[in-house]
Design an enzyme around this catalytic site. Structure first.
Site, PDB file in Angstrom:
ATOM      1  N   SER A  10       7.255   0.815  14.443  1.00 37.69           N
ATOM      2  CA  SER A  10       8.279   1.491  13.650  1.00 37.69           C
ATOM      3  C   SER A  10       8.068   3.002  13.706  1.00 37.69           C
ATOM      4  O   SER A  10       6.987   3.474  14.085  1.00 37.69           O
ATOM      5  CB  SER A  10       8.234   0.982  12.210  1.00 37.69           C
ATOM      6  N   GLU A  12       8.963   6.812  11.667  1.00 43.30           N
ATOM      7  CA  GLU A  12       9.367   7.425  10.387  1.00 43.30           C
ATOM      8  C   GLU A  12      10.053   8.786  10.586  1.00 43.30           C
ATOM      9  O   GLU A  12       9.634   9.581  11.424  1.00 43.30           O
ATOM     10  CB  GLU A  12       8.104   7.602   9.541  1.00 43.30           C
ATOM     11  N   ASP A 104       3.956  11.413  -5.834  1.00 39.84           N
ATOM     12  CA  ASP A 104       3.062  12.344  -6.540  1.00 39.84           C
ATOM     13  C   ASP A 104       3.869  13.156  -7.530  1.00 39.84           C
ATOM     14  O   ASP A 104       5.004  13.540  -7.233  1.00 39.84           O
ATOM     15  CB  ASP A 104       2.382  13.276  -5.522  1.00 39.84           C
ATOM     16  N   PHE A 211      -1.878  19.242   6.615  1.00 42.74           N
ATOM     17  CA  PHE A 211      -1.492  17.945   6.042  1.00 42.74           C
ATOM     18  C   PHE A 211      -2.746  17.169   5.631  1.00 42.74           C
ATOM     19  O   PHE A 211      -2.800  16.547   4.585  1.00 42.74           O
ATOM     20  CB  PHE A 211      -0.759  17.080   7.068  1.00 42.74           C
ATOM     21  N   HIS A 261       2.901   2.357  13.174  1.00 38.80           N
ATOM     22  CA  HIS A 261       4.007   3.062  12.507  1.00 38.80           C
ATOM     23  C   HIS A 261       3.824   4.547  12.829  1.00 38.80           C
ATOM     24  O   HIS A 261       2.811   5.147  12.453  1.00 38.80           O
ATOM     25  CB  HIS A 261       3.932   2.818  10.997  1.00 38.80           C
TER      26      HIS A 261
HETATM   27  P1  FAD Z   1      -0.549   3.709  -5.765  1.00 43.45           P
HETATM   28  O1  FAD Z   1      -0.724   2.459  -5.012  1.00 43.45           O
HETATM   29  O2  FAD Z   1       0.076   3.632  -7.112  1.00 43.45           O
HETATM   30  O3  FAD Z   1      -1.988   4.398  -5.885  1.00 43.45           O
HETATM   31  C1  FAD Z   1      -2.134   5.738  -6.345  1.00 43.45           C
HETATM   32  C2  FAD Z   1      -3.538   5.958  -6.889  1.00 43.45           C
HETATM   33  O4  FAD Z   1      -3.679   5.266  -8.131  1.00 43.45           O
HETATM   34  C3  FAD Z   1      -4.647   5.426  -6.008  1.00 43.45           C
HETATM   35  O5  FAD Z   1      -5.751   6.272  -6.176  1.00 43.45           O
HETATM   36  C4  FAD Z   1      -4.937   4.044  -6.560  1.00 43.45           C
HETATM   37  O6  FAD Z   1      -6.246   3.621  -6.299  1.00 43.45           O
HETATM   38  C5  FAD Z   1      -4.684   4.276  -8.059  1.00 43.45           C
HETATM   39  N1  FAD Z   1      -4.098   3.093  -8.723  1.00 43.45           N
HETATM   40  C6  FAD Z   1      -3.153   2.261  -8.245  1.00 43.45           C
HETATM   41  N2  FAD Z   1      -2.799   1.328  -9.139  1.00 43.45           N
HETATM   42  C7  FAD Z   1      -3.547   1.588 -10.226  1.00 43.45           C
HETATM   43  C8  FAD Z   1      -3.613   1.002 -11.504  1.00 43.45           C
HETATM   44  N3  FAD Z   1      -2.843  -0.044 -11.833  1.00 43.45           N
HETATM   45  N4  FAD Z   1      -4.507   1.537 -12.408  1.00 43.45           N
HETATM   46  C9  FAD Z   1      -5.277   2.608 -12.088  1.00 43.45           C
HETATM   47  N5  FAD Z   1      -5.226   3.214 -10.880  1.00 43.45           N
HETATM   48  C10 FAD Z   1      -4.373   2.723  -9.978  1.00 43.45           C
HETATM   49  N6  FAD Z   1       5.136  10.175  -0.794  1.00 43.45           N
HETATM   50  C11 FAD Z   1       6.388  10.568  -1.107  1.00 43.45           C
HETATM   51  O7  FAD Z   1       6.566  11.331  -2.076  1.00 43.45           O
HETATM   52  N7  FAD Z   1       7.479  10.157  -0.381  1.00 43.45           N
HETATM   53  C12 FAD Z   1       7.361   9.313   0.681  1.00 43.45           C
HETATM   54  O8  FAD Z   1       8.338   8.963   1.313  1.00 43.45           O
HETATM   55  C13 FAD Z   1       6.039   8.863   1.038  1.00 43.45           C
HETATM   56  N8  FAD Z   1       5.853   8.010   2.068  1.00 43.45           N
HETATM   57  C14 FAD Z   1       4.594   7.486   2.301  1.00 43.45           C
HETATM   58  C15 FAD Z   1       4.432   6.515   3.296  1.00 43.45           C
HETATM   59  C16 FAD Z   1       3.180   5.945   3.535  1.00 43.45           C
HETATM   60  C17 FAD Z   1       3.044   4.880   4.593  1.00 43.45           C
HETATM   61  C18 FAD Z   1       2.048   6.381   2.784  1.00 43.45           C
HETATM   62  C19 FAD Z   1       0.701   5.801   3.043  1.00 43.45           C
HETATM   63  C20 FAD Z   1       2.193   7.368   1.821  1.00 43.45           C
HETATM   64  C21 FAD Z   1       3.463   7.919   1.557  1.00 43.45           C
HETATM   65  N9  FAD Z   1       3.672   8.877   0.552  1.00 43.45           N
HETATM   66  C22 FAD Z   1       4.946   9.325   0.253  1.00 43.45           C
HETATM   67  C23 FAD Z   1       2.533   9.429  -0.188  1.00 43.45           C
HETATM   68  C24 FAD Z   1       2.233   8.640  -1.469  1.00 43.45           C
HETATM   69  O9  FAD Z   1       3.331   8.691  -2.351  1.00 43.45           O
HETATM   70  C25 FAD Z   1       0.999   9.262  -2.110  1.00 43.45           C
HETATM   71  O10 FAD Z   1      -0.127   9.038  -1.310  1.00 43.45           O
HETATM   72  C26 FAD Z   1       0.714   8.863  -3.549  1.00 43.45           C
HETATM   73  O11 FAD Z   1      -0.310   9.707  -4.060  1.00 43.45           O
HETATM   74  C27 FAD Z   1       0.230   7.426  -3.716  1.00 43.45           C
HETATM   75  O12 FAD Z   1       1.226   6.517  -3.508  1.00 43.45           O
HETATM   76  P2  FAD Z   1       0.888   4.924  -3.505  1.00 43.45           P
HETATM   77  O13 FAD Z   1       2.176   4.234  -3.452  1.00 43.45           O
HETATM   78  O14 FAD Z   1      -0.121   4.626  -2.480  1.00 43.45           O
HETATM   79  O15 FAD Z   1       0.254   4.821  -4.976  1.00 43.45           O
END
Ligand code: FAD
Length: 291
Positions: A10, A12, A104, A211, A261
């Site tokens: 895929s 992006e 974030d 980055f 990806h």
């Molecule tokens: P989560 O899975 O929620 O994790 C975030 C942090 O919280 C981690 O440290 C985790 O260990 C901790 N955590 C998770 N669940 C819990 C819980 N229940 N209790 C306590 N701690 C917890 N960002 C954007 O803004 N737009 C995008 O389009 C985008 N695309 C991305 C695509 C990919 C493939 C990846 C890997 C990242 C992308 N990001 C994007 C960045 C991402 O939003 C950030 O890395 C963000 O800080 C974490 O997102 P996450 O969904 O992994 O968070």
């Protein structure tokens, strides 16, 4: 929900800014579509892009290429209503895959919206939409920079999978062992969904360094030293970047990674070159134009 039964490749994009960015994306997308990726994905609110741009770019991508496109959806700032509205628009647009993320908090904002973590968003999508969407989540072979410990990050990833994630895409990295270790660690916790490595081509080393400092991806010292040694010699930087990333992708696929990806940054050539170097599948009769 459908699991990826064979390797998934895929690419992006991010939603373009302004007419020049839109024209650049149109061109890159047309060239990348000739590779026949399984799907494109479009970021959401990353790097200062507007959020409405994701839906527009997803719809334009599906229309222009006939290839599926998956919107990223981050929840940290959203209200339940705004997230539901987006989910409904995606469904109406024929989207069947979503990349569900936390995102974030922008600087100066310290209160999350209704969902604090991606596992809550995944559970919400599942509860509201059942199997309408294949749900992808993000993961971090070098661990998320805010995770209190590797074990806590693994536990949090497992929580997202239990909430209903169908597959995952990783943050980029330049060290295949980090990926293999992560896959092993989560497999030990019973996770068996496909975990597809996210690949960031290196063409502009300054940009990749910036980055990486932000997202916590490690650039191995030997790569950094060589890149810095090339100075302004962009040809050398790009040739070495291509070689190093292609070699890592080969290792990943040979070691069982279920696809790749590519973070294209809306540029066609770096992904096309890697696709060619790796001999990835092409639509019947197609030959790749390499750089
Ligand atoms: P989560 O899975 O929620 O994790 C975030 C942090 O919280 C981690 O440290 C985790 O260990 C901790 N955590 C998770 N669940 C819990 C819980 N229940 N209790 C306590 N701690 C917890 N960002 C954007 O803004 N737009 C995008 O389009 C985008 N695309 C991305 C695509 C990919 C493939 C990846 C890997 C990242 C992308 N990001 C994007 C960045 C991402 O939003 C950030 O890395 C963000 O800080 C974490 O997102 P996450 O969904 O992994 O968070």
């Amino acid at each position: 929900m459908t699991h990826v039964s064979q390797n998934s490749f895929s690419i992006e994009f991010f939603p373009p800014k302004g007419p020049k960015g839109a024209a650049r994306l149109d061109k890159a997308r047309a060239r990348l579509a000739t590779l026949g990726p399984d799907f494109f994905s479009v970021t959401f609110g990353a790097g200062g892009t507007t959020r409405s741009g994701t839906l527009e770019t997803v719809a334009a991508t599906m229309k222009a290429t006939g290839i599926a496109a998956a919107p990223h959806l981050s929840c940290i700032e959203g209200t339940k209503e705004s997230i539901n509205e987006l989910l409904d628009s995606y469904k109406a647009a024929g989207v069947d895959r979503i990349v569900a993320l936390r995102g974030d908090l922008p600087q100066g904002m310290d209160e999350p919206g209704v969902f604090s973590y991606a596992n809550e968003l995944v559970a919400h999508i599942k509860q509201r939409h059942g199997d309408d969407f294949h749900i992808e989540v993000g993961c971090y072979p070098e661990y998320h920079p805010q995770a209190p410990s590797p074990a806590a990050d693994i536990e949090n990833f497992v929580r997202k999978v239990r909430a209903g994630a169908d597959s995952a895409m990783t943050q980029y990295f330049y060290n295949a062992d980090a990926y293999f270790n992560f896959v092993e660690e989560v497999a030990a916790q019973g996770v068996d969904i496909p975990i597809v490595p996210g690949i960031m081509p290196i063409t502009d080393f300054g940009q990749v360094s910036r980055f990486s400092a932000m997202c916590g991806a490690d650039i191995p010292r030997w790569i950094r030293q060589k890149m810095e040694g090339y100075g302004d010699d962009q040809t050398a930087v790009q040739a070495f970047g291509r070689e190093v990333v292609a070699r890592m992708c080969e290792q990943l696929l040979a070691g069982g990674a279920p696809g790749l990806h590519f973070y294209s940054l809306n540029k066609a050539q770096p992904t096309i070159d890697l696709w060619h170097d790796l001999g990835l599948p092409l639509p019947a009769g197609r030959i790749v134009e390499t750089g």
